[in-house]
Design an enzyme around this catalytic site. Structure first.
Site, short mmCIF file in Angstrom:
data_model
loop_
_atom_site.label_atom_id
_atom_site.label_comp_id
_atom_site.label_asym_id
_atom_site.label_seq_id
_atom_site.Cartn_x
_atom_site.Cartn_y
_atom_site.Cartn_z
N ALA A 161 -47.86 -7.32 -7.88
CA ALA A 161 -48.25 -5.96 -7.54
C ALA A 161 -47.05 -5.17 -7.04
CB ALA A 161 -49.36 -5.98 -6.50
N GLY A 167 -53.24 -10.81 -4.77
CA GLY A 167 -53.53 -11.05 -3.37
C GLY A 167 -52.82 -10.03 -2.50
N GLN A 194 -50.32 -10.30 -0.56
CA GLN A 194 -48.87 -10.39 -0.65
C GLN A 194 -48.41 -10.59 -2.10
OE1 GLN A 194 -46.52 -9.86 1.56
NE2 GLN A 194 -47.97 -9.42 3.20
N SER A 195 -49.10 -9.98 -3.01
CA SER A 195 -48.80 -10.16 -4.44
C SER A 195 -47.39 -9.70 -4.81
CB SER A 195 -49.82 -9.40 -5.28
OG SER A 195 -49.44 -9.38 -6.63
N ASN A 196 -46.59 -10.62 -5.34
CA ASN A 196 -45.28 -10.27 -5.88
C ASN A 196 -45.44 -9.40 -7.12
OD1 ASN A 196 -43.83 -11.98 -4.01
ND2 ASN A 196 -44.46 -13.72 -5.25
#
Length: 323
Positions: free
Chosen positions: A79, A73, A75-77
């Site tokens: 990524a 997403g 706000q992907s942690n």
């Protein structure tokens, strides 16, 4: 069984991470509650993805890859941590995120830029579309002489799950040194790999302990988690079967994935004020809130310790309203 230490792995985190008793929480609920601080793993802002990436990026390096593609997403942690780990290894990170280009740059998007990642937003209906875009971009780079590695959502593959088998082995040693007997292991479940590793790890190193995954999305984790655990068991050449009661999935999705639940906020605030520990409203806050509710209702059997695995994600606190 193969020794986990014999598998290709890159040392990206500082382990072991802290394992200790939450004194105020334990007093409040009349039960020994311990925390495994994987938010303090020493890479970027920390988090569970680093244990997975140690194995996944070791395989990518062994395959001759110089670029890593992944998704998540906005706000992907996962990524963001992939970008941080790739930067440390001298690899290029290409993040193909599920979202719109007009989204405000804050939270993990700021960090993605600091790590030097190439970020693309794709307004897609499903992650299958995202994976197609990742493959297309990887093919373009291949034509320029580069080799890409595609890591799926959350790094949740059997190999990635091995990182959390190793985590259980790690805190088993810590618990034994502290004289702690563990009855329950609880964590957030966002893509399934961490919980799968905890499940297999518990079966190997904490027989008798029950693993509870707190789903923060509506995916069928009751099937996904055992399948990933079985895949990790194949890699380790060990049995994955356990007792029928050693695993359960519960939900705390609320209005939807990545949408904060106002009812979780008091628990997030209490842990910050009582223990100085930050939880995010997408993963750990929802999981910890559910854990507290289970303690309040007496749904955790036995008198042994409960271990909450803190999987990180603090950057989300700077990107959204707790509600």
């Amino acid at each position: 069984m193969k020794n986990i230490s014999d598998l290709p792995r890159l040392p990206l985190g500082l382990y072991p991470t802290p394992f200790y008793k939450l004194e105020s929480v334990s007093k409040r609920y009349g039960r020994d509650v311990y925390i495994k601080r994987d938010d303090l793993c020493g890479m970027a802002l920390g988090g569970n993805k680093v244990r997975k990436l140690e194995f996944l990026l070791a395989q990518a390096k062994a395959d001759g890859c110089d670029t890593v593609f992944t998704t998540g997403g906005v706000q992907s942690n996962h990524a963001a941590l992939t970008a941080a780990c790739a930067a440390r290894l001298g690899m290029k990170a290409v993040l193909v995120l599920k979202g719109r280009e007009t989204v405000e740059r804050r939270g993990n998007l700021v960090l993605d830029d600091l790590y030097g990642a190439e970020v693309h937003m794709v307004d897609a209906e499903s992650y299958e579309e995202i994976y197609g875009e990742m493959r297309r971009r990887s093919a373009e780079l291949a034509a320029q002489g580069h080799k890409g590695c595609l890591i799926p959502l959350g790094g949740s593959t059997p190999l990635g799950s091995v990182g959390y088998v190793n985590c259980v082995r790690e805190f088993t040693v810590q618990a034994m040194a502290a004289g702690v007997r563990i009855d329950h292991i609880v964590s957030a479940t966002g893509s399934g790999g961490t919980t799968a590793g905890l499940l297999l790890g518990a079966r190997l190193f904490q027989p008798g302990a029950k693993v509870t995954g707190v789903a923060v999305s509506g995916d069928p984790f009751d099937k996904i988690v055992p399948e990933l655990a079985a895949g990790a068991a194949e890699i380790l050449d060990c049995a994955s079967a356990g007792n029928p009661g050693d695993f359960e999935m519960v939900e705390n999705v609320g209005a939807g994935y990545a949408v904060p639940n106002p009812q979780d906020t008091p628990y997030i605030r209490a842990l910050a004020r009582d223990e100085g520990i930050l939880l995010d409203p997408v993963y750990t806050g929802k999981a910890y809130s559910k854990l507290c509710q289970m303690l309040e209702s007496g749904n955790l059997s036995g008198d042994g310790a409960v271990v909450f695995v803190h999987t990180g994600g603090a950057a989300a606190l700077f990107a959204m309203d707790l509600g």
